[in-house]
Scaffold this active site. Sequence first.
Site, PDB file in Angstrom:
ATOM      1  N   ALA A 154      42.360  -0.534 -13.117  1.00  0.00           N
ATOM      2  CA  ALA A 154      41.453  -0.646 -14.261  1.00  0.00           C
ATOM      3  C   ALA A 154      40.621   0.622 -14.450  1.00  0.00           C
ATOM      4  O   ALA A 154      40.487   1.134 -15.564  1.00  0.00           O
ATOM      5  CB  ALA A 154      40.535  -1.857 -14.086  1.00  0.00           C
ATOM      6  N   TYR A 155      40.075   1.135 -13.363  1.00  0.00           N
ATOM      7  CA  TYR A 155      39.202   2.314 -13.440  1.00  0.00           C
ATOM      8  C   TYR A 155      39.991   3.546 -13.889  1.00  0.00           C
ATOM      9  O   TYR A 155      39.567   4.278 -14.792  1.00  0.00           O
ATOM     10  CB  TYR A 155      38.556   2.557 -12.083  1.00  0.00           C
ATOM     11  N   ALA A 156      41.163   3.776 -13.242  1.00  0.00           N
ATOM     12  CA  ALA A 156      41.970   4.940 -13.609  1.00  0.00           C
ATOM     13  C   ALA A 156      42.426   4.854 -15.060  1.00  0.00           C
ATOM     14  O   ALA A 156      42.406   5.849 -15.793  1.00  0.00           O
ATOM     15  CB  ALA A 156      43.182   5.043 -12.682  1.00  0.00           C
ATOM     16  N   THR A 158      40.988   3.210 -17.646  1.00  0.00           N
ATOM     17  CA  THR A 158      39.913   3.414 -18.621  1.00  0.00           C
ATOM     18  C   THR A 158      39.488   4.877 -18.665  1.00  0.00           C
ATOM     19  O   THR A 158      39.185   5.422 -19.732  1.00  0.00           O
ATOM     20  CB  THR A 158      38.709   2.501 -18.353  1.00  0.00           C
ATOM     21  N   LYS A 159      39.512   5.553 -17.508  1.00  0.00           N
ATOM     22  CA  LYS A 159      39.118   6.960 -17.494  1.00  0.00           C
ATOM     23  C   LYS A 159      40.128   7.845 -18.227  1.00  0.00           C
ATOM     24  O   LYS A 159      39.757   8.797 -18.916  1.00  0.00           O
ATOM     25  CB  LYS A 159      38.936   7.439 -16.055  1.00  0.00           C
TER      26      LYS A 159
END
Length: 259
Positions: A154-156, A158-159
Amino acid sequence: MGKLDGKVAIVTGAGQGVGRGIALALAKEGAFLSLPSRTASKVEALKEEIEAFGGAAIAFGCDVGEKEQVIHAVKKTVEVYGTVDILINNAQTTVPAHSLLDYTDEEVDRVFKSGYWASLWFMKECYPYLKEQNGCVINFASAIGLNSVPGYLAYASTKEAIRSLSRIAAKEWGRDGIRVNVIVPGAESPGNTQAIIDLAKWSESSGIKASFGTPAIPRKGRPEEDIGRVAVFLCSEDASFLSGYTYCVDGGYCIDASR
């Protein structure tokens, strides 16, 4: 005389770490700060620190993952200062590293709302003022996205979505005098420290080798002196011909990924 005298800057996620360092760096160059944060007490303390050295700031609660609160944050900033010259989209929620098979819809949604959606909402709300002021936007990506670090779906994602958003905005808004750039920070902060701990635990339990790598410059990054000073540069006239790029301010963690 500061590089940003009289400029109005919204800095999200300024309660700690990189956001706090950037807010201090901008304030010391003469910018008027608006500090919306989910934890109001942290930015209230930062506001007092900024005022103690002669700077100006307002601080208030805001969950950037809620669109109505983003709209209110921009409205409040304009009510106090009259406009917005600089937008720093730094706030981001994440979740501990785990297998992509185990990610829930709620987890992915929460991370995207606080990162991608929050950045887009703030950009759209600030656009009329940024256009009037020939303003600039700094969004934030991560080495986790650039290097496709396992466990951080999720983090990768969205970034990397934020990087695409920034490039498209740079192309569409360049004729309006608005510059949009991205910083990939590598600095010591509570969030970064926790991410390293979480990744090590998941890597060991899953058997999947995952790490953040080793920097070329053998020291920890400093939120204000390293990340903050690059943010000041990108917001100043010194960077008036730079837009649409990603700047890895990380001591060389992403040398290969950033080529």
